[in-house]
Scaffold this motif. Structure first.
Motif, PDB file in Angstrom:
ATOM      1  N   GLY A 174      -5.510 -13.228  -0.381  1.00 41.46           N
ATOM      2  CA  GLY A 174      -4.500 -13.144  -1.409  1.00 41.46           C
ATOM      3  C   GLY A 174      -4.060 -11.752  -1.802  1.00 41.46           C
ATOM      4  O   GLY A 174      -3.298 -11.584  -2.750  1.00 41.46           O
ATOM      5  N   VAL A 175      -4.499 -10.722  -1.078  1.00 44.65           N
ATOM      6  CA  VAL A 175      -4.125  -9.347  -1.410  1.00 44.65           C
ATOM      7  C   VAL A 175      -2.759  -9.022  -0.813  1.00 44.65           C
ATOM      8  O   VAL A 175      -2.476  -9.333   0.349  1.00 44.65           O
ATOM      9  CB  VAL A 175      -5.182  -8.352  -0.884  1.00 44.65           C
ATOM     10  CG1 VAL A 175      -4.728  -6.913  -1.106  1.00 44.65           C
ATOM     11  CG2 VAL A 175      -6.514  -8.589  -1.586  1.00 44.65           C
ATOM     12  N   LEU A 176      -1.905  -8.391  -1.624  1.00 44.24           N
ATOM     13  CA  LEU A 176      -0.566  -8.004  -1.191  1.00 44.24           C
ATOM     14  C   LEU A 176      -0.641  -6.761  -0.307  1.00 44.24           C
ATOM     15  O   LEU A 176      -1.327  -5.798  -0.637  1.00 44.24           O
ATOM     16  CB  LEU A 176       0.312  -7.719  -2.412  1.00 44.24           C
ATOM     17  CG  LEU A 176       1.805  -7.525  -2.149  1.00 44.24           C
ATOM     18  CD1 LEU A 176       2.451  -8.856  -1.736  1.00 44.24           C
ATOM     19  CD2 LEU A 176       2.495  -6.979  -3.398  1.00 44.24           C
ATOM     20  N   TRP A 177       0.119  -6.784   0.799  1.00 44.14           N
ATOM     21  CA  TRP A 177       0.114  -5.662   1.735  1.00 44.14           C
ATOM     22  C   TRP A 177       1.463  -4.946   1.743  1.00 44.14           C
ATOM     23  O   TRP A 177       2.510  -5.567   1.602  1.00 44.14           O
ATOM     24  CB  TRP A 177      -0.223  -6.154   3.146  1.00 44.14           C
ATOM     25  CG  TRP A 177      -1.706  -6.264   3.345  1.00 44.14           C
ATOM     26  CD1 TRP A 177      -2.528  -7.251   2.869  1.00 44.14           C
ATOM     27  CD2 TRP A 177      -2.527  -5.333   4.025  1.00 44.14           C
ATOM     28  NE1 TRP A 177      -3.829  -6.987   3.223  1.00 44.14           N
ATOM     29  CE2 TRP A 177      -3.862  -5.821   3.927  1.00 44.14           C
ATOM     30  CE3 TRP A 177      -2.296  -4.141   4.703  1.00 44.14           C
ATOM     31  CZ2 TRP A 177      -4.934  -5.142   4.489  1.00 44.14           C
ATOM     32  CZ3 TRP A 177      -3.370  -3.473   5.262  1.00 44.14           C
ATOM     33  CH2 TRP A 177      -4.677  -3.975   5.159  1.00 44.14           C
ATOM     34  N   GLY A 178       1.387  -3.627   1.931  1.00 37.83           N
ATOM     35  CA  GLY A 178       2.597  -2.832   2.030  1.00 37.83           C
ATOM     36  C   GLY A 178       3.357  -3.161   3.300  1.00 37.83           C
ATOM     37  O   GLY A 178       2.782  -3.226   4.380  1.00 37.83           O
ATOM     38  N   ARG A 179       4.651  -3.365   3.159  1.00 38.53           N
ATOM     39  CA  ARG A 179       5.498  -3.613   4.323  1.00 38.53           C
ATOM     40  C   ARG A 179       5.896  -2.300   4.969  1.00 38.53           C
ATOM     41  O   ARG A 179       6.117  -1.301   4.283  1.00 38.53           O
ATOM     42  CB  ARG A 179       6.759  -4.361   3.905  1.00 38.53           C
ATOM     43  CG  ARG A 179       6.559  -5.768   3.387  1.00 38.53           C
ATOM     44  CD  ARG A 179       7.874  -6.287   2.842  1.00 38.53           C
ATOM     45  NE  ARG A 179       7.812  -7.682   2.419  1.00 38.53           N
ATOM     46  CZ  ARG A 179       8.812  -8.299   1.785  1.00 38.53           C
ATOM     47  NH1 ARG A 179       9.921  -7.631   1.500  1.00 38.53           N
ATOM     48  NH2 ARG A 179       8.699  -9.569   1.436  1.00 38.53           N
ATOM     49  N   CYS A 180       6.024  -2.316   6.268  1.00 39.72           N
ATOM     50  CA  CYS A 180       6.493  -1.142   6.999  1.00 39.72           C
ATOM     51  C   CYS A 180       7.145  -1.618   8.282  1.00 39.72           C
ATOM     52  O   CYS A 180       6.583  -2.471   8.990  1.00 39.72           O
ATOM     53  CB  CYS A 180       5.329  -0.200   7.303  1.00 39.72           C
ATOM     54  SG  CYS A 180       5.812   1.381   8.052  1.00 39.72           S
ATOM     55  N   SER A 181       8.315  -1.097   8.591  1.00 35.92           N
ATOM     56  CA  SER A 181       8.990  -1.493   9.817  1.00 35.92           C
ATOM     57  C   SER A 181       8.183  -1.037  11.037  1.00 35.92           C
ATOM     58  O   SER A 181       7.336  -0.143  10.943  1.00 35.92           O
ATOM     59  CB  SER A 181      10.395  -0.884   9.858  1.00 35.92           C
ATOM     60  OG  SER A 181      10.328   0.538   9.907  1.00 35.92           O
ATOM     61  N   GLN A 182       8.446  -1.672  12.172  1.00 35.99           N
ATOM     62  CA  GLN A 182       7.767  -1.298  13.408  1.00 35.99           C
ATOM     63  C   GLN A 182       8.785  -1.062  14.516  1.00 35.99           C
ATOM     64  O   GLN A 182       9.767  -1.812  14.637  1.00 35.99           O
ATOM     65  CB  GLN A 182       6.787  -2.386  13.847  1.00 35.99           C
ATOM     66  CG  GLN A 182       5.633  -2.603  12.894  1.00 35.99           C
ATOM     67  CD  GLN A 182       4.468  -3.304  13.571  1.00 35.99           C
ATOM     68  OE1 GLN A 182       3.887  -2.796  14.541  1.00 35.99           O
ATOM     69  NE2 GLN A 182       4.091  -4.469  13.066  1.00 35.99           N
ATOM     70  N   LEU A 183       8.557  -0.029  15.303  1.00 40.11           N
ATOM     71  CA  LEU A 183       9.360   0.246  16.491  1.00 40.11           C
ATOM     72  C   LEU A 183       8.529  -0.137  17.708  1.00 40.11           C
ATOM     73  O   LEU A 183       7.562   0.548  18.045  1.00 40.11           O
ATOM     74  CB  LEU A 183       9.749   1.720  16.546  1.00 40.11           C
ATOM     75  CG  LEU A 183      10.641   2.226  15.407  1.00 40.11           C
ATOM     76  CD1 LEU A 183      10.888   3.723  15.558  1.00 40.11           C
ATOM     77  CD2 LEU A 183      11.960   1.472  15.384  1.00 40.11           C
ATOM     78  N   ILE A 184       8.885  -1.235  18.331  1.00 40.22           N
ATOM     79  CA  ILE A 184       8.123  -1.751  19.461  1.00 40.22           C
ATOM     80  C   ILE A 184       8.960  -1.656  20.729  1.00 40.22           C
ATOM     81  O   ILE A 184      10.113  -2.098  20.765  1.00 40.22           O
ATOM     82  CB  ILE A 184       7.703  -3.212  19.225  1.00 40.22           C
ATOM     83  CG1 ILE A 184       6.907  -3.332  17.911  1.00 40.22           C
ATOM     84  CG2 ILE A 184       6.879  -3.730  20.399  1.00 40.22           C
ATOM     85  CD1 ILE A 184       5.624  -2.542  17.877  1.00 40.22           C
TER      86      ILE A 184
END
Length: 218
Positions: free
Chosen positions: A51-61
């Motif tokens: 239930g812990v909120l995580w920081g979003r971050c875009s990814q370049l794949i």
């Protein structure tokens, strides 16, 4: 060794990968009706199983399925760190690390040599036998020395990230540090996680050469 010839770990952040704006966060309520940090457009993937909120971050794949772009050497991508730490996969190649003896971990010598019975907290995922040597040669945190560990028990402990609070002016980020916050701690309701932490509990200090020759268990 030039920067261009260095092997870039899977968990290293790349230029162009951007964290979500602070404006995406809001005050909400958890399942018990208590105030908590959340996203305006929150989805199930934004929280871990606890239930812990995580920081979003875009990814370049890239087309090979691996991160692309110029590395930001001292920054860790939260999603890729969480992925490898959850699966106990290699922080360099994202492959399996499990051997018949356990999981290989590398800890900086600045922590001192751990003793039997010690419990270590780490946000650094394990390293597969094939990449142990290059890790100690190239990783800045290991340049002043390292301790190689064969770990048999590494349960999840908690997270590292940024604490928040609600003020009259809205949501405010507080000064954070690298102190891990254990799961079930009340402050995690107002916390944005960026790294997953495990406890290394049952381990043996070993010579690096003992680890590089081990086979993997599929």
């Amino acid at each position: 060794m030039s920067a261009a010839s260095r092997l870039v770990p899977y968990i290293t952040a790349r230029e162009g990968e951007e964290p979500e704006s602070h404006l995406a966060l809001r005050a909400t309520f958890d399942g018990a009706g208590r105030s908590a940090l959340g996203y305006w457009d929150e989805s199930q993937e934004d929280r871990d199983p606890r239930g812990v909120l995580w920081g979003r971050c875009s990814q370049l794949i890239g087309v090979d399925g691996f991160p692309s772009g110029r590395p930001q050497w001292r920054l860790i991508h939260p999603a890729r760190q969480r992925e490898t730490m959850t699966r106990l996969h290699c922080q360099i190649c994202a492959g399996p690390t499990r051997t018949p003896e356990g999981y290989p971990f590398l800890e900086p010598a600045t922590k001192g040599v751990p003793q039997p019975g010690d419990i270590l907290r780490t946000a650094q995922p394990p390293v597969c036998p094939a990449h142990l040597r290059v890790a100690v040669e190239q990783c800045p945190r290991l340049q002043e020395g390292y301790t190689a560990l064969m770990v048999r028990s590494a349960p999840l402990y908690g997270v590292i990230g940024t604490p928040y609070q609600w003020t009259a002016q809205g949501i405010k980020a507080l000064a954070g540090n690298d102190t891990p916050i254990p799961y079930l701690a009340s402050e995690l309701r107002w916390f944005l996680a960026s790294q997953l932490v495990r406890s290394l509990q049952d381990f043996t200090v070993v010579d690096l050469d003992e680890l590089t020759t081990l086979d993997l268990i599929a």
